[in-house]
Design a protein around this motif. Structure first.
Motif, mmCIF file in Angstrom:
data_model
loop_
_atom_site.group_PDB
_atom_site.id
_atom_site.type_symbol
_atom_site.label_atom_id
_atom_site.label_comp_id
_atom_site.label_asym_id
_atom_site.label_seq_id
_atom_site.Cartn_x
_atom_site.Cartn_y
_atom_site.Cartn_z
ATOM 1 N N ASP A 277 20.940 -8.328 52.314
ATOM 2 C CA ASP A 277 20.271 -8.595 51.039
ATOM 3 C C ASP A 277 18.942 -9.292 51.256
ATOM 4 O OD1 ASP A 277 22.455 -7.474 49.874
ATOM 5 O OD2 ASP A 277 23.265 -9.319 49.022
ATOM 6 N N LYS B 295 26.998 -17.200 53.552
ATOM 7 C CA LYS B 295 26.224 -16.302 54.404
ATOM 8 C C LYS B 295 26.959 -16.063 55.717
ATOM 9 C CE LYS B 295 21.800 -16.634 54.236
ATOM 10 N NZ LYS B 295 20.391 -17.077 54.408
ATOM 11 N N ILE C 60 31.581 -10.214 39.862
ATOM 12 C CA ILE C 60 30.439 -9.818 40.675
ATOM 13 C C ILE C 60 29.203 -9.678 39.788
ATOM 14 C CG2 ILE C 60 29.454 -8.050 42.180
ATOM 15 C CD1 ILE C 60 31.724 -9.478 43.500
ATOM 16 N N GLU D 238 28.879 -19.027 42.666
ATOM 17 C CA GLU D 238 27.996 -19.214 43.817
ATOM 18 C C GLU D 238 28.706 -19.843 45.020
ATOM 19 O OE1 GLU D 238 25.157 -18.138 44.403
ATOM 20 O OE2 GLU D 238 24.263 -17.586 42.485
ATOM 21 N N TYR E 222 24.024 -7.455 45.019
ATOM 22 C CA TYR E 222 25.264 -7.929 44.402
ATOM 23 C C TYR E 222 25.677 -9.253 45.050
ATOM 24 C CZ TYR E 222 25.335 -3.044 43.016
ATOM 25 O OH TYR E 222 24.979 -1.819 42.512
ATOM 26 N N LYS E 223 26.264 -10.115 44.233
ATOM 27 C CA LYS E 223 26.778 -11.382 44.744
ATOM 28 C C LYS E 223 27.926 -11.824 43.852
ATOM 29 C CE LYS E 223 23.645 -14.298 41.993
ATOM 30 N NZ LYS E 223 22.636 -15.394 42.043
ATOM 31 N N TYR E 224 28.705 -12.803 44.338
ATOM 32 C CA TYR E 224 29.748 -13.380 43.499
ATOM 33 C C TYR E 224 29.098 -14.199 42.388
ATOM 34 C CZ TYR E 224 33.670 -12.083 46.493
ATOM 35 O OH TYR E 224 34.604 -11.375 47.183
ATOM 36 N N ASN F 264 29.589 -17.395 47.730
ATOM 37 C CA ASN F 264 28.544 -16.656 48.437
ATOM 38 C C ASN F 264 28.180 -17.369 49.739
ATOM 39 O OD1 ASN F 264 28.124 -14.519 46.490
ATOM 40 N ND2 ASN F 264 27.248 -16.097 45.158
ATOM 41 N N ASP G 38 25.347 -7.919 56.548
ATOM 42 C CA ASP G 38 25.820 -9.160 55.934
ATOM 43 C C ASP G 38 27.208 -8.981 55.315
ATOM 44 O OD1 ASP G 38 25.125 -7.592 53.778
ATOM 45 O OD2 ASP G 38 23.704 -9.020 52.905
ATOM 46 N N TYR G 39 27.881 -7.898 55.696
ATOM 47 C CA TYR G 39 29.282 -7.699 55.333
ATOM 48 C C TYR G 39 29.945 -6.919 56.469
ATOM 49 C CZ TYR G 39 27.939 -2.912 54.111
ATOM 50 O OH TYR G 39 27.456 -1.618 54.156
ATOM 51 N N LYS H 197 29.714 -3.593 48.346
ATOM 52 C CA LYS H 197 28.566 -3.239 49.184
ATOM 53 C C LYS H 197 28.828 -1.976 49.989
ATOM 54 C CE LYS H 197 26.535 -7.833 49.643
ATOM 55 N NZ LYS H 197 26.032 -8.876 50.572
ATOM 56 N N LEU I 234 33.479 -8.315 47.293
ATOM 57 C CA LEU I 234 32.041 -8.118 47.473
ATOM 58 C C LEU I 234 31.772 -7.158 48.630
ATOM 59 C CD1 LEU I 234 29.214 -8.858 46.537
ATOM 60 C CD2 LEU I 234 29.267 -10.821 48.066
#
Length: 212
Positions: A147, A83, A62, A78, A73-75, A81, A106-107, A26, A22
């Protein structure tokens, strides 16, 4: 462990320093590049359609979706995911005045990023750092790209408080004006009313709605 490589137009190919798919997605989207996983093209921001990218990413776990007008985008799973927030700071001199900017993602966006589990923890770290230097309120810039928040600047009134910030959206009649903390939305309303903008006819037409 898979190898992630990003190819950017006119800039060649480089290996991404992450073992998280992920994060690789991103980062590739941030640079509008092509992402290869162990030599297989799984994402091409400019070379493939949105539909083709969506199908390709789904095969790799993804999910692509659009929220608040932004492609995210997210896995698909769930439970993956979780945070997190990654922070790096940039100290610089501007006309003889020391300034600092805290960049929050956030990455992981760089090898020197510091990881936090909440924005409250991020703000605690910012307060600890800034208390060591003679910064004025105008010398500290705190910006997040995520996101949930999109690109948002936090004011001292936000990060000096020991609490987790909550995003709100500000609407006027049927149109969305901006987003940020509730405090920043209220300040935006005050500025608009002070300007006596012709289209601001009724303060009751402003709505501050908590982001879901």
């Amino acid at each position: 462990m898979p190898t992630f490589k990003m190819d950017r137009l006119y800039e060649g190919t480089r290996t991404l320093k992450t073992d998280d798919l992920l994060t690789a997605v991103k980062e590739t989207c941030n640079y509008e590049g092509d992402l290869y996983v162990d030599g297989e093209l799984v994402l091409s921001c400019l070379g493939l359609s949105y539909e083709d990218n969506t199908e390709s990413l789904l095969r790799h776990g993804i999910t692509s979706y659009v929220k608040d007008g932004t492609r995210l985008y997210k896995y698909t799973d769930e439970s993956k995911n979780i945070k997190k927030y990654f922070v790096n700071l940039y100290q610089y001199d501007w006309d003889g005045v020391n300034k600092v900017q805290f960049n929050i993602h956030d990455y992981r966006n760089g090898a020197n990023d510091v990881e936090f589990s909440t924005l409250r923890d991020v703000f605690t770290s910012i307060r600890t750092h800034t208390e060591q230097f003679p910064y004025g309120p105008e010398d500290v810039h705190v910006i997040i790209w995520s996101d949930e928040w999109g690109c948002t600047s936090f004011s001292p009134e936000d990060w000096k408080i020991d609490e987790e910030p909550v995003r709100y959206d500000l609407f006027y009649e049927e149109g969305k004006l901006t987003h940020g903390t509730k405090r920043s939305c209220e300040e935006r309303i005050a500025r608009l009313l002070a300007l006596k903008a012709k289209w601001v006819t009724d303060v009751n037409n402003f709505k501050i709605i908590r982001y879901a």
